[in-house]
Write a protein that holds these residues in place. Sequence first.
Motif, mmCIF file in Angstrom:
data_model
loop_
_atom_site.group_PDB
_atom_site.id
_atom_site.type_symbol
_atom_site.label_atom_id
_atom_site.label_comp_id
_atom_site.label_asym_id
_atom_site.label_seq_id
_atom_site.Cartn_x
_atom_site.Cartn_y
_atom_site.Cartn_z
ATOM 1 N N LEU A 17 -20.207 62.227 -26.210
ATOM 2 C CA LEU A 17 -19.776 61.610 -27.459
ATOM 3 C C LEU A 17 -19.728 60.101 -27.252
ATOM 4 O O LEU A 17 -19.198 59.609 -26.264
ATOM 5 C CB LEU A 17 -18.398 62.135 -27.865
ATOM 6 N N GLU A 18 -20.315 59.388 -28.210
ATOM 7 C CA GLU A 18 -20.346 57.926 -28.130
ATOM 8 C C GLU A 18 -20.036 57.343 -29.492
ATOM 9 O O GLU A 18 -20.499 57.847 -30.518
ATOM 10 C CB GLU A 18 -21.721 57.453 -27.657
ATOM 11 N N VAL A 19 -19.220 56.303 -29.497
ATOM 12 C CA VAL A 19 -18.910 55.550 -30.716
ATOM 13 C C VAL A 19 -19.512 54.164 -30.551
ATOM 14 O O VAL A 19 -19.214 53.452 -29.589
ATOM 15 C CB VAL A 19 -17.387 55.443 -30.949
ATOM 16 N N ILE A 20 -20.383 53.790 -31.485
ATOM 17 C CA ILE A 20 -21.028 52.476 -31.432
ATOM 18 C C ILE A 20 -20.617 51.684 -32.668
ATOM 19 O O ILE A 20 -20.738 52.187 -33.793
ATOM 20 C CB ILE A 20 -22.565 52.597 -31.389
ATOM 21 N N LEU A 111 -11.886 58.467 -31.636
ATOM 22 C CA LEU A 111 -11.652 57.337 -32.533
ATOM 23 C C LEU A 111 -10.304 56.679 -32.261
ATOM 24 O O LEU A 111 -10.178 55.460 -32.288
ATOM 25 C CB LEU A 111 -11.729 57.794 -33.990
ATOM 26 N N ARG A 112 -9.290 57.504 -31.971
ATOM 27 C CA ARG A 112 -7.972 56.949 -31.641
ATOM 28 C C ARG A 112 -8.019 56.215 -30.308
ATOM 29 O O ARG A 112 -7.446 55.137 -30.159
ATOM 30 C CB ARG A 112 -6.919 58.060 -31.602
ATOM 31 N N SER A 113 -8.715 56.811 -29.343
ATOM 32 C CA SER A 113 -8.825 56.179 -28.023
ATOM 33 C C SER A 113 -9.526 54.838 -28.114
ATOM 34 O O SER A 113 -9.191 53.891 -27.399
ATOM 35 C CB SER A 113 -9.588 57.112 -27.077
ATOM 36 N N ALA A 114 -10.502 54.761 -29.011
ATOM 37 C CA ALA A 114 -11.253 53.513 -29.183
ATOM 38 C C ALA A 114 -10.553 52.542 -30.113
ATOM 39 O O ALA A 114 -11.049 51.448 -30.362
ATOM 40 C CB ALA A 114 -12.640 53.834 -29.737
ATOM 41 N N ALA A 115 -9.393 52.966 -30.630
ATOM 42 C CA ALA A 115 -8.636 52.150 -31.587
ATOM 43 C C ALA A 115 -9.463 51.846 -32.822
ATOM 44 O O ALA A 115 -9.266 50.826 -33.484
ATOM 45 C CB ALA A 115 -8.146 50.854 -30.935
ATOM 46 N N VAL A 116 -10.406 52.743 -33.126
ATOM 47 C CA VAL A 116 -11.263 52.549 -34.292
ATOM 48 C C VAL A 116 -10.599 53.081 -35.553
ATOM 49 O O VAL A 116 -10.768 52.535 -36.642
ATOM 50 C CB VAL A 116 -12.625 53.250 -34.078
ATOM 51 N N ALA A 117 -9.834 54.169 -35.405
ATOM 52 C CA ALA A 117 -9.218 54.796 -36.570
ATOM 53 C C ALA A 117 -8.373 53.799 -37.358
ATOM 54 O O ALA A 117 -8.316 53.848 -38.592
ATOM 55 C CB ALA A 117 -8.366 55.987 -36.144
ATOM 56 N N ASN A 118 -7.728 52.853 -36.645
ATOM 57 C CA ASN A 118 -6.892 51.861 -37.321
ATOM 58 C C ASN A 118 -7.708 50.894 -38.170
ATOM 59 O O ASN A 118 -7.173 50.244 -39.068
ATOM 60 C CB ASN A 118 -6.086 51.072 -36.289
ATOM 61 N N GLU A 119 -9.003 50.777 -37.867
ATOM 62 C CA GLU A 119 -9.862 49.852 -38.592
ATOM 63 C C GLU A 119 -10.487 50.493 -39.834
ATOM 64 O O GLU A 119 -11.114 49.814 -40.633
ATOM 65 C CB GLU A 119 -10.983 49.348 -37.676
ATOM 66 N N LEU A 241 -29.960 44.057 -27.566
ATOM 67 C CA LEU A 241 -29.163 43.298 -26.612
ATOM 68 C C LEU A 241 -29.944 43.099 -25.324
ATOM 69 O O LEU A 241 -30.818 43.900 -24.994
ATOM 70 C CB LEU A 241 -27.864 44.046 -26.278
ATOM 71 N N THR A 242 -29.595 42.052 -24.584
ATOM 72 C CA THR A 242 -30.117 41.929 -23.232
ATOM 73 C C THR A 242 -29.397 42.961 -22.364
ATOM 74 O O THR A 242 -28.294 43.417 -22.715
ATOM 75 C CB THR A 242 -29.859 40.528 -22.655
ATOM 76 N N PRO A 243 -29.972 43.356 -21.232
ATOM 77 C CA PRO A 243 -29.265 44.290 -20.344
ATOM 78 C C PRO A 243 -27.877 43.796 -19.941
ATOM 79 O O PRO A 243 -26.928 44.578 -19.857
ATOM 80 C CB PRO A 243 -30.198 44.392 -19.135
ATOM 81 N N THR A 244 -27.733 42.488 -19.701
ATOM 82 C CA THR A 244 -26.431 41.943 -19.321
ATOM 83 C C THR A 244 -25.424 42.086 -20.447
ATOM 84 O O THR A 244 -24.269 42.504 -20.241
ATOM 85 C CB THR A 244 -26.564 40.456 -18.934
ATOM 86 N N ASP A 245 -25.832 41.749 -21.691
ATOM 87 C CA ASP A 245 -24.932 41.883 -22.836
ATOM 88 C C ASP A 245 -24.566 43.348 -23.077
ATOM 89 O O ASP A 245 -23.431 43.672 -23.431
ATOM 90 C CB ASP A 245 -25.567 41.287 -24.093
ATOM 91 N N TYR A 246 -25.554 44.232 -22.885
ATOM 92 C CA TYR A 246 -25.275 45.660 -23.058
ATOM 93 C C TYR A 246 -24.231 46.119 -22.039
ATOM 94 O O TYR A 246 -23.269 46.816 -22.384
ATOM 95 C CB TYR A 246 -26.548 46.482 -22.904
ATOM 96 N N LYS A 247 -24.412 45.734 -20.793
ATOM 97 C CA LYS A 247 -23.480 46.117 -19.727
ATOM 98 C C LYS A 247 -22.065 45.644 -20.051
ATOM 99 O O LYS A 247 -21.085 46.369 -19.846
ATOM 100 C CB LYS A 247 -23.958 45.520 -18.402
ATOM 101 N N ASN A 248 -21.965 44.443 -20.602
ATOM 102 C CA ASN A 248 -20.650 43.884 -20.948
ATOM 103 C C ASN A 248 -20.050 44.538 -22.189
ATOM 104 O O ASN A 248 -18.843 44.432 -22.417
ATOM 105 C CB ASN A 248 -20.759 42.368 -21.159
ATOM 106 N N SER A 249 -20.909 45.190 -23.000
ATOM 107 C CA SER A 249 -20.436 45.794 -24.251
ATOM 108 C C SER A 249 -19.945 47.215 -24.072
ATOM 109 O O SER A 249 -19.373 47.808 -24.986
ATOM 110 C CB SER A 249 -21.577 45.805 -25.290
ATOM 111 N N CYS A 250 -20.204 47.814 -22.898
ATOM 112 C CA CYS A 250 -19.903 49.229 -22.679
ATOM 113 C C CYS A 250 -18.477 49.419 -22.159
ATOM 114 O O CYS A 250 -18.037 48.721 -21.256
ATOM 115 C CB CYS A 250 -20.880 49.833 -21.679
ATOM 116 N N HIS A 251 -17.798 50.395 -22.765
ATOM 117 C CA HIS A 251 -16.446 50.749 -22.345
ATOM 118 C C HIS A 251 -16.300 52.259 -22.374
ATOM 119 O O HIS A 251 -16.929 52.947 -23.182
ATOM 120 C CB HIS A 251 -15.409 50.103 -23.272
ATOM 121 N N ARG A 252 -15.468 52.788 -21.498
ATOM 122 C CA ARG A 252 -15.223 54.227 -21.439
ATOM 123 C C ARG A 252 -14.077 54.600 -22.373
ATOM 124 O O ARG A 252 -13.058 53.921 -22.418
ATOM 125 C CB ARG A 252 -14.890 54.654 -20.002
ATOM 126 N N LEU A 253 -14.251 55.706 -23.066
ATOM 127 C CA LEU A 253 -13.173 56.244 -23.901
ATOM 128 C C LEU A 253 -12.206 57.016 -23.008
ATOM 129 O O LEU A 253 -12.631 57.666 -22.049
ATOM 130 C CB LEU A 253 -13.750 57.167 -24.976
#
Length: 253
Positions: A17-20, A111-119, A241-253
């Motif tokens: 599962l991925e949230v983008i 969604l809660r873990s990603a704090a997306v639900a609040n948005e 994205l560049t590979p560097t920007d992608y790497k910086n954009s990734c976070h684990r839920l």
Amino acid sequence: MSRKNHIRYLTCADRALEVIICTDSTLSYPLHNHISVFTIGLVIKGSLSVTIGQTSHLYGNGQTFIIPPYLPHSIDAADSYTLLSLCIREELFCRCNYDMQILKACVNKALRSAAVANELSRQQLVQLTDCLDSLSGQAELFRQNTGDQFINNLKQRLERAPENKFSINDMAQAACTSKYHLIRCFKRAVGLTPHQFQLQNRIRKAQRLLSSADTITKAALTAGFCDQSHFIKHFEKYTGLTPTDYKNSCHRL
């Protein structure tokens, strides 16, 4: 990375599962498909055009769309947009025994873990739930649709090990057919040529590797790219994205 085209990739450990979240984006994406992934898109702000085959549809504020696995599509920025995408692998449906209540609980927790639900507004959360309900029948059809066995085997081979050298001539020889006939059959079934399909799977493998690889070069070579510049060119084309920007954009839920 600038605020413009800011993207967050929020992924479960097993990537089922991925949230983008694309915020204030002007990015367009070329023809591609999603491997064994059901995608729900929710336009939070602005508008974008989704083209499937010869048909294009403009989606604006508050509208949702669903893209099943292997369905070729492209996305064009009609305007600056903010888009939330839920990417649900088919294996998660299996793990939930196709019970939509369990799947909804997984999605809501993410969604809660990603704090997306609040948005999101209550209406937007309801829309996502409605889309999840409609996925039940589609997931069952996807499981039952076996298609041509050789094409399925070739898809699986290119998905499992896209880094391996496997030319169109090699593929045709394995199928005991001409390369032109193979390309036509594969594109009819998958919507992309074998080369395009292999390339996008290399990009996806590189995305997985970037979270743990020591260097971008190592990720590129492991994913099957001959050099870093070739890798970066195609990576930006498919992800925006560049590979560097992608790497910086990734976070684990």
